[in-house]
Scaffold this active site. Structure first.
Site, mmCIF file in Angstrom:
data_model
loop_
_atom_site.group_PDB
_atom_site.id
_atom_site.type_symbol
_atom_site.label_atom_id
_atom_site.label_comp_id
_atom_site.label_asym_id
_atom_site.label_seq_id
_atom_site.Cartn_x
_atom_site.Cartn_y
_atom_site.Cartn_z
ATOM 1 C CG HIS A 90 -1.892 1.093 1.307
ATOM 2 N ND1 HIS A 90 -3.031 1.047 2.089
ATOM 3 C CD2 HIS A 90 -1.920 2.318 0.716
ATOM 4 C CE1 HIS A 90 -3.691 2.181 1.983
ATOM 5 N NE2 HIS A 90 -3.026 2.978 1.150
ATOM 6 C CG HIS A 143 -7.647 3.598 -0.157
ATOM 7 N ND1 HIS A 143 -6.968 3.043 -1.194
ATOM 8 C CD2 HIS A 143 -6.743 4.363 0.520
ATOM 9 C CE1 HIS A 143 -5.702 3.453 -1.156
ATOM 10 N NE2 HIS A 143 -5.535 4.255 -0.121
ATOM 11 C CD GLU A 203 -7.420 6.669 4.740
ATOM 12 O OE1 GLU A 203 -7.967 6.584 3.623
ATOM 13 O OE2 GLU A 203 -6.343 7.289 4.927
ATOM 14 C CG ASP A 245 -1.486 5.699 2.820
ATOM 15 O OD1 ASP A 245 -1.747 5.460 1.638
ATOM 16 O OD2 ASP A 245 -2.322 6.192 3.617
HETATM 17 N N1 ADE Z 1 -4.458 8.835 -1.778
HETATM 18 C C1 ADE Z 1 -3.217 8.868 -1.285
HETATM 19 N N2 ADE Z 1 -3.216 8.486 -0.005
HETATM 20 C C2 ADE Z 1 -4.493 8.188 0.326
HETATM 21 C C3 ADE Z 1 -5.140 7.728 1.492
HETATM 22 N N3 ADE Z 1 -4.471 7.495 2.620
HETATM 23 N N4 ADE Z 1 -6.468 7.553 1.452
HETATM 24 C C4 ADE Z 1 -7.149 7.802 0.330
HETATM 25 N N5 ADE Z 1 -6.586 8.230 -0.790
HETATM 26 C C5 ADE Z 1 -5.269 8.418 -0.804
HETATM 27 ZN ZN ZN Z 2 -3.656 4.851 0.623
#
Ligand code: ADE
Ligand code: ZN
Length: 340
Positions: free
Chosen positions: A16, A196, A199, A277
């Site tokens: 990721h 995603h 989150e 990330d």
């Molecule tokens: N694009 C880059 N990082 C991201 C994240 N943590 N969540 C959603 N989109 C992203």
């Molecule tokens: Zn991400």
């Protein structure tokens, strides 16, 4: 062997990682000078100081603005090369790297510019270092599904170089169900699928990613803990979660690293992995994420080894490649007499 030494020594996979989120402040500065782009910063230090976020959107605003310095093939080569060099430093032997085509096509920079740059850097490390890389093309979920379908079509000449399709950007108010058709088209075209979910968004978004998009992995997914039935499904179907601890801290998903639930998820038997990330925005690459977990949560040698083995098991490598790397992890633990 100390746990910090072990973290550094273990061969790892990263699953990721947004390549645009690995743009360093110094490269951003240099490219702005090269292309005579004016920025709201007067120095590299000012760029670094601007990286204070209150939530996902406050980060994305800077991330998209920063990506505007990427204009020609060489810029994309440099961006990818920098990340792959960081992989070498962190002993990442396999990376599955996301890129956001729409971040570039929407400002007139096409596939014929960024793909050759990415692929030249990847070819270099595959030949010289034996590292393996797979690319994940991510759709921006704040845009329409029609725009994602158009992106999937425009990518056709590059299908042989793309392994999977993903979904990122602003999560709230953009549920996975919005992208059901394009994910189905991507699956029919032979791509692996990730998205995603969970989150900032609720567990319902994770359900949708699993049931409507049929994803192979969930990116983040930390909010699955709020729904026992969902936790049980993720566990029994062995659906991997690519968790990003420093990202969660920087984007205020958690207030303090001691609150992170990755060890709870691991102990509950879920296939969780550690990832960075957007490392240059969130204050650390992959090893820094492991070290932060150890410092805050006392991550043990065996938990660390399990997370690393999960990174291979959850990857899109072949079963044989997964076995080879997991055996290499076990061998290193044995050789160093690390407690398991
Ligand atoms: N694009 C880059 N990082 C991201 C994240 N943590 N969540 C959603 N989109 C992203
Ligand atoms: Zn991400």
């Amino acid at each position: 062997m100390s746990i910090i030494t072990l973290i550094k020594a273990l061969p790892k996979a990263e699953l990721h990682l947004h390549i645009e989120g690995s743009l360093s402040p110094i490269l951003m500065w240099n490219l702005a000078q090269k292309h005579r782009i004016s920025m709201p910063y007067n120095s590299v230090e000012e760029i670094e100081q601007a990286y204070q976020f209150s939530d996902l959107q406050s980060f994305l605003d800077l991330y998209y603005a920063g990506a505007d310095v990427l204009r020609d093939e060489d810029d994309f080569y440099r961006l990818m090369k920098d990340y792959l060099d960081a992989c070498d430093r962190d002993n990442i032997v396999h990376a599955e790297i996301m890129f956001d085509p729409q971040t570039h096509t929407n400002r007139g920079v096409g596939f014929d510019v960024f793909m050759p740059g990415f692929l030249r850097a990847i070819r270099d490390v595959q030949e010289n270092r034996g590292m393996s890389v797979k690319l994940i093309m991510s759709f921006l979920r704040h845009l329409t599904e029609a725009a994602a379908i158009e992106t999937l079509k425009n990518a056709e000449p590059w299908y042989d170089n793309i392994h999977a399709v993903g979904l990122d950007s602003s999560e709230l108010d953009h549920p996975p169900e919005k992208f059901e058709r394009v994910f189905s088209m991507a699956r029919e075209a032979g791509f692996k699928l990730v998205a995603h979910a969970g989150e900032e968004g609720p567990p319902e978004y994770i359900w949708q990613a699993i049931n409507l998009l049929n994803v192979d992995r969930i990116d983040h997914g930390v909010r699955c803990q709020e729904d026992a039935e969902l936790m049980s499904l993720i566990k029994h179907r062995k659906i991997p979660l690519t968790v990003c601890p420093l990202s969660n801290l920087k984007l205020c998903v958690i207030e303090d690293m001691t609150e992170h639930n990755i060890v709870d998820l691991l102990n509950a038997g879920l296939m969780v992995t550690v990832n960075s990330d957007d490392p240059t925005y969130f204050g650390g690459f992959l090893n820094d994420n492991f070290i932060a977990l150890h410092n805050a949560l006392g991550l043990t040698h065996s938990q660390c080894a399990q997370l690393v083995k999960n990174s291979f098991a959850a990857s899109f490598l072949t079963d044989e490649e997964k076995r080879t790397w997991c055996n290499a992890v076990d061998k290193l633990l044995e050789q160093t007499g690390s407690p398991v």
